[in-house]
Design an enzyme around this catalytic site. Structure first.
Site, PDB file in Angstrom:
ATOM      1  N   VAL A  22      -8.715  -5.381  -0.977  1.00 36.15           N
ATOM      2  CA  VAL A  22      -9.458  -3.876  -0.966  1.00 36.15           C
ATOM      3  C   VAL A  22     -10.584  -3.928   0.256  1.00 36.15           C
ATOM      4  CG1 VAL A  22      -8.994  -2.962  -3.192  1.00 36.15           C
ATOM      5  CG2 VAL A  22     -10.914  -4.783  -3.104  1.00 36.15           C
ATOM      6  N   TYR A  53       1.639  -4.562  -4.282  1.00 35.04           N
ATOM      7  CA  TYR A  53       1.484  -3.876  -5.637  1.00 35.04           C
ATOM      8  C   TYR A  53       2.625  -2.857  -5.687  1.00 35.04           C
ATOM      9  CZ  TYR A  53      -3.328  -5.534  -4.650  1.00 35.04           C
ATOM     10  OH  TYR A  53      -4.345  -6.366  -4.579  1.00 35.04           O
ATOM     11  N   SER A  55      -8.147  -9.483  -2.765  1.00 32.90           N
ATOM     12  CA  SER A  55      -7.070  -9.861  -3.264  1.00 32.90           C
ATOM     13  C   SER A  55      -6.195 -10.782  -2.279  1.00 32.90           C
ATOM     14  CB  SER A  55      -6.236  -8.733  -3.594  1.00 32.90           C
ATOM     15  OG  SER A  55      -6.616  -8.419  -4.870  1.00 32.90           O
ATOM     16  N   TYR A  64     -12.884 -15.618 -11.067  1.00 22.10           N
ATOM     17  CA  TYR A  64     -12.044 -14.938 -10.100  1.00 22.10           C
ATOM     18  C   TYR A  64     -12.813 -14.053  -9.154  1.00 22.10           C
ATOM     19  CZ  TYR A  64      -9.359 -10.551  -9.027  1.00 22.10           C
ATOM     20  OH  TYR A  64      -8.710  -9.710  -8.693  1.00 22.10           O
ATOM     21  N   LYS A 114      -5.502 -14.232  -3.922  1.00 20.59           N
ATOM     22  CA  LYS A 114      -4.551 -14.350  -4.870  1.00 20.59           C
ATOM     23  C   LYS A 114      -3.361 -15.441  -4.481  1.00 20.59           C
ATOM     24  CE  LYS A 114      -5.481  -9.788  -7.032  1.00 20.59           C
ATOM     25  NZ  LYS A 114      -5.355  -8.580  -7.338  1.00 20.59           N
TER      26      LYS A 114
HETATM   27  N1  GLU Z   1     -11.690  -8.233  -6.466  1.00 16.72           N
HETATM   28  C1  GLU Z   1     -10.987  -6.946  -6.379  1.00 16.72           C
HETATM   29  C2  GLU Z   1     -10.810  -6.687  -7.867  1.00 16.72           C
HETATM   30  O1  GLU Z   1     -10.522  -7.447  -8.631  1.00 16.72           O
HETATM   31  C3  GLU Z   1      -9.633  -7.372  -5.735  1.00 16.72           C
HETATM   32  C4  GLU Z   1      -8.659  -6.132  -5.540  1.00 16.72           C
HETATM   33  C5  GLU Z   1      -8.058  -6.316  -4.360  1.00 16.72           C
HETATM   34  O2  GLU Z   1      -8.487  -6.714  -3.265  1.00 16.72           O
HETATM   35  O3  GLU Z   1      -7.015  -5.578  -4.372  1.00 16.72           O
HETATM   36  O4  GLU Z   1     -10.574  -5.506  -8.122  1.00 16.72           O
END
Ligand code: GLU
Length: 425
Positions: free
Chosen positions: A261, A243, A64, A191, A67
């Protein structure tokens, strides 16, 4: 002398090392197998110096943390309006993979949750770009932020895509609301590739350092995105980056941040430094446990909280005195420091409350090291009004901190490099 900074980083890693709480992400099998004990921290200054300690060159998937960078690329490629039309900027207070969209429009609440990130990925590259071109654009863009060529970890990609049921359902929902035009499976694939890009903690520090440096990579000197795009990106990181823990994070740590994550965590302190940590065990929000602890310590030890109000600095007006021959005196105002709105207001107020009696007025910028756009406008407007009040105005600006001064209609100013013109003793 040996720099104390690497020693500090080593000490602080040692302090958090015993904490084994949390768990590696297990919904992506490849991540569950990661060595949970890995631990690293890195800093990248805005003039391009990288400090690091621990496993700072070990590679892991960006997840993430991609992002905010993909969001910056989408803003750069498509413009603010086109992106805001599809992805909002409201904190969701929800988990990263929540099905959260605005009830009427179907817009994901922000680009940091998965729904928003899947939509954002589809907004990268020029209008009409193919899915492959978008993935290539994102990898090129992430590489420009990192200052080296980055690659996808295919095993992480395959491991995640096989189990991406939840992201597929998000993409289907986005397709149903016309937020994305792609086939939902194709959107999730793009993605997920973005999330599978391999980085090191040092790469992440440089990427965060590029945000801290107004979009210019501090290592390569190359502009990656504009300062306006950085401002938007950092604002969204500050409000939505952590988050459902975003509020707690902003009050406790106080830097715009983003976690992933795989255990990475970045923070960007505007104008100063990019920070990154890596430790794969996560808390219930999906944020790295020891990473969060490291950032809390960095804030305390390095005074990084953005909302920390600095004590008022010395007045912008260093002195006000009369110089020159008795029959042709000059009122000299010496300014100092970093001129922004509040400092310029102080200067303008001085001219208003105690207008100079002398017909010649000199404003010295010799001890001013920067003037932002707002202060520049205010100082030049003061010059214009002083001219209209009948004064001859001079700017003493040996280092050209205020280039091309144009006070506008009715204003006049003469730029001098020193005070000699005034015949001072
Ligand atoms: N590729 C992970 C997902 O879409 C990223 C989530 C994250 O890093 O918080 O679940």
């Amino acid at each position: 002398m040996r720099s104390p900074i690497p020693d500090y980083l080593t000490d602080v890693l040692r302090a958090v090392e015993p904490d084994q709480s949390g768990a590696t992400a297990d919904y992506i099998p490849e991540l569950a197998q990661a060595d949970p004990d890995r631990l690293a921290a890195a800093l990248c200054t805005v003039d391009g110096h990288v400090y690091s300690a621990g496993d700072a060159t070990a590679a892991f998937s960006i997840q993430s943390i991609s992002k905010p960078f993909a969001y910056a690329l989408a803003l750069a490629d498509r413009g603010f309006d086109a992106v805001l039309e599809k992805v909002s900027v409201e904190p969701s207070g929800n988990a990263f993979n929540e099905m959260s969209v605005e009830p009427e429009t179907g817009r994901p609440l922000n680009p940091m949750i998965n729904a928003g990130a899947i939509a954002t990925h589809s907004l990268t590259g020029p209008l009409g770009a193919t899915p492959d071109e978008r993935v290539a654009r994102v990898i090129d863009g992430l590489s420009a932020f990192a200052g080296r060529r980055l690659e996808i970890d295919e095993s992480v990609y395959h491991s995640e895509i096989r189990h991406a049921y939840r992201n597929r359902s998000l993409a289907n929902m986005l397709r149903a609301y016309d937020i994305i035009a792609d086939d939902p499976l194709v959107a999730v694939a793009g993605y997920t590739r973005q999330c599978s890009v391999l980085v090191t903690t040092e790469d992440l520090a440089v990427m965060a350092g590029t945000l801290a440096n107004r979009g210019v990579n501090p290592l390569t000197g190359r502009p990656v995105v504009s300062a306006e795009v950085v401002r938007q990106t950092l604002s969204v990181m500050a409000t939505c980056g952590m988050y459902d823990g975003a509020g707690d994070w902003m009050t406790r740590v106080g830097v715009p941040a983003k976690s992933g994550v795989a255990g990475g965590l970045i923070g960007a302190l505007p104008g100063q430094v990019g920070i990154a940590t890596f430790s794969p065990r996560l808390d219930r929000h999906g944020n790295s446990v020891r990473g969060a602890d490291l950032f809390t310590r960095f804030t305390a030890d390095m005074g990084m909280h953005l909302m920390e109000v600095p004590p008022a600095g010395p007045s912008a007006i260093r002195s006000r005195r009369i110089i020159g021959p008795a029959d042709d005196e000059v009122a000299l105002f010496s300014l100092q420091g970093d001129l922004r709105f509040a400092a310029a207001e102080r200067v303008v107020r001085e001219f208003q409350e105690n207008p100079p009696e002398q017909s010649r007025v000199a404003i010295s910028l010799r001890r001013v090291f920067s003037i932002d756009a707002v202060a520049r406008r205010m100082v030049l407007e003061a010059v214009r009004r002083l001219t209209l009040d009948g004064h001859d105005v001079y700017l003493i600006d040996p280092d050209t901190v205020l280039p091309d001064p144009d006070p506008g209609t009715g204003g006049r100013v003469q730029v001098l490099h020193d005070l000699e013109t005034f015949d001072t003793p």
